[in-house]
Design an enzyme around this catalytic site. Structure first.
Site, PDB file in Angstrom:
ATOM      1  N   HIS A   1      -0.640 -54.049   1.964  1.00 17.36           N
ATOM      2  CA  HIS A   1       0.194 -53.123   2.741  1.00 17.36           C
ATOM      3  C   HIS A   1       1.592 -53.024   2.143  1.00 17.36           C
ATOM      4  O   HIS A   1       2.107 -51.922   1.894  1.00 17.36           O
ATOM      5  CB  HIS A   1       0.265 -53.600   4.190  1.00 17.36           C
ATOM      6  CG  HIS A   1       1.152 -52.770   5.061  1.00 17.36           C
ATOM      7  ND1 HIS A   1       0.675 -51.910   6.032  1.00 17.36           N
ATOM      8  CD2 HIS A   1       2.521 -52.659   5.130  1.00 17.36           C
ATOM      9  CE1 HIS A   1       1.679 -51.306   6.641  1.00 17.36           C
ATOM     10  NE2 HIS A   1       2.816 -51.755   6.107  1.00 17.36           N
ATOM     11  N   GLU A   2       2.225 -54.178   1.906  1.00 19.91           N
ATOM     12  CA  GLU A   2       3.594 -54.177   1.378  1.00 19.91           C
ATOM     13  C   GLU A   2       3.642 -53.674  -0.068  1.00 19.91           C
ATOM     14  O   GLU A   2       4.608 -53.017  -0.462  1.00 19.91           O
ATOM     15  CB  GLU A   2       4.192 -55.575   1.466  1.00 19.91           C
ATOM     16  CG  GLU A   2       4.344 -56.102   2.885  1.00 19.91           C
ATOM     17  CD  GLU A   2       5.137 -55.177   3.784  1.00 19.91           C
ATOM     18  OE1 GLU A   2       6.058 -54.501   3.282  1.00 19.91           O
ATOM     19  OE2 GLU A   2       4.836 -55.114   4.993  1.00 19.91           O
TER      20      GLU A   2
ATOM     21  N   ASP B   1       6.994 -49.513  10.331  1.00 23.05           N
ATOM     22  CA  ASP B   1       6.863 -48.213   9.671  1.00 23.05           C
ATOM     23  C   ASP B   1       7.036 -47.063  10.657  1.00 23.05           C
ATOM     24  O   ASP B   1       7.606 -46.021  10.322  1.00 23.05           O
ATOM     25  CB  ASP B   1       5.502 -48.114   8.983  1.00 23.05           C
ATOM     26  CG  ASP B   1       5.359 -49.128   7.857  1.00 23.05           C
ATOM     27  OD1 ASP B   1       6.387 -49.509   7.276  1.00 23.05           O
ATOM     28  OD2 ASP B   1       4.223 -49.541   7.563  1.00 23.05           O
TER      29      ASP B   1
ATOM     30  N   HIS C   1       3.964 -49.927  -0.136  1.00 22.60           N
ATOM     31  CA  HIS C   1       5.359 -49.479  -0.050  1.00 22.60           C
ATOM     32  C   HIS C   1       6.062 -49.645  -1.389  1.00 22.60           C
ATOM     33  O   HIS C   1       6.767 -48.744  -1.864  1.00 22.60           O
ATOM     34  CB  HIS C   1       6.122 -50.300   0.998  1.00 22.60           C
ATOM     35  CG  HIS C   1       5.696 -50.054   2.408  1.00 22.60           C
ATOM     36  ND1 HIS C   1       5.674 -48.792   2.978  1.00 22.60           N
ATOM     37  CD2 HIS C   1       5.299 -50.908   3.387  1.00 22.60           C
ATOM     38  CE1 HIS C   1       5.276 -48.874   4.236  1.00 22.60           C
ATOM     39  NE2 HIS C   1       5.036 -50.148   4.505  1.00 22.60           N
TER      40      HIS C   1
END
Length: 288
Positions: free
Chosen positions: A43-44, A137, A47
């Site tokens: 997930h990170e 988010d 980004h």
């Protein structure tokens, strides 16, 4: 490949996470923790890879016991479309992860219990991150939405206020439905602390926005939006009307007439370089 290595050098593991890892090994829950950390890591990285693609300055990627944070050294002057892509790039990772897990399960490559656990972790993190609470988010997306029509400090303040209301409602819901869920209360405490810290730093955040706008490349200024002000307005009051994604000609009015126009850089120069912090904007007409 080079960018991937660069991003990996920015990954940091929070000290508390090492304690959680040790406890998971002692309690035979290491596999579950690995799955959860894997989901958070991807997930990170979503980004971070999107930010790296747009040449954003990445400070660090921190893995926490209950989530992760990709910190960027950007201050609100990147194009809004860029930031929207960076924000949604994290949640989008869960879509392909869940789809891949489903495919592996159907091909009998992974057992059903492992698939269910992995799917639940993805769904849980995806849903939670979409809550309109800063710094999740959903909270960052809310800030972008408010920035479309509001000056930077107003959009920032509205985001934090709505985040506080949303977090309070979520806390009340947890109190009614799962009051003994310690992990959730730890996350709630972290979010309250983050909101408090962001609220205390909101003036500093605004000044950094202005400084980046003054000294930066201003790549995100796509729209021309004049600002009408009174010649008696303080310079800082004019700066507080600045909006993300917009270039501002400053139209100065006085006694019912237009007295003149200034470029936004002239106002920023007067405030930061000439230290005219207590002057009125009308005084600048005699300088430029």
């Amino acid at each position: 490949m080079i960018k991937t290595k660069y991003l990996l050098t920015h990954i940091q593991i929070h000290p508390l996470l090492w304690i959680v890892i040790a406890l998971s090994i002692a309690t035979a829950h290491f596999l579950e923790l690995c799955l959860l950390l894997g989901v958070i890591f991807i997930h990170e990285m979503g980004h971070a890879i999107a930010a790296s693609y747009f040449s954003w300055r990445i400070k660090r990627i921190v893995l926490l016991p209950f989530g992760g944070v990709a910190e960027m050294d950007e201050h609100g002057n990147r194009p809004l479309k860029e930031e929207a892509i960076v924000v949604i790039s994290g949640p989008l990772q869960h879509i392909w992860m869940m789809a891949t897990a489903f495919l592996f399960f159907k091909l009998s490559l992974i057992p059903g219990d492992l698939y269910q656990l992995f799917f639940q972790y993805n769904l849980m993190i995806l849903a939670f991150n979409l809550f309109p609470i800063w710094p999740l988010d959903g909270g960052k997306a809310l800030f972008l939405l408010f920035s479309l029509q509001n000056p930077f400090p107003n959009a920032h303040r509205l985001t934090l206020l709505i985040s506080f209301i949303g977090l309070s409602l979520f806390s009340f819901l947890i109190l009614l439905t799962a009051p003994n869920h310690i992990n959730v209360w730890i996350i709630i405490g972290f979010l309250y602390f983050s909101l408090y810290h962001e609220w205390k730093q909101r003036r500093y955040v605004f000044i950094r926005f202005l400084l980046e706008r003054y000294y930066g490349k201003n790549e995100g200024l796509y729209f021309l939006k004049p600002i009408n002000v009174n010649e008696e307005d303080m310079i800082i009051e004019v700066l507080e009307k600045f909006q993300r994604g917009c270039k501002h000609p400053i139209i100065i009015n006085g006694e019912g007439n237009e007295r003149g126009t200034l470029d936004e850089n002239e106002v920023l120069h007067a405030y930061f370089s000439e230290k005219r912090m207590t002057d009125r904007v009308g005084d600048l007409l005699f300088l430029f």
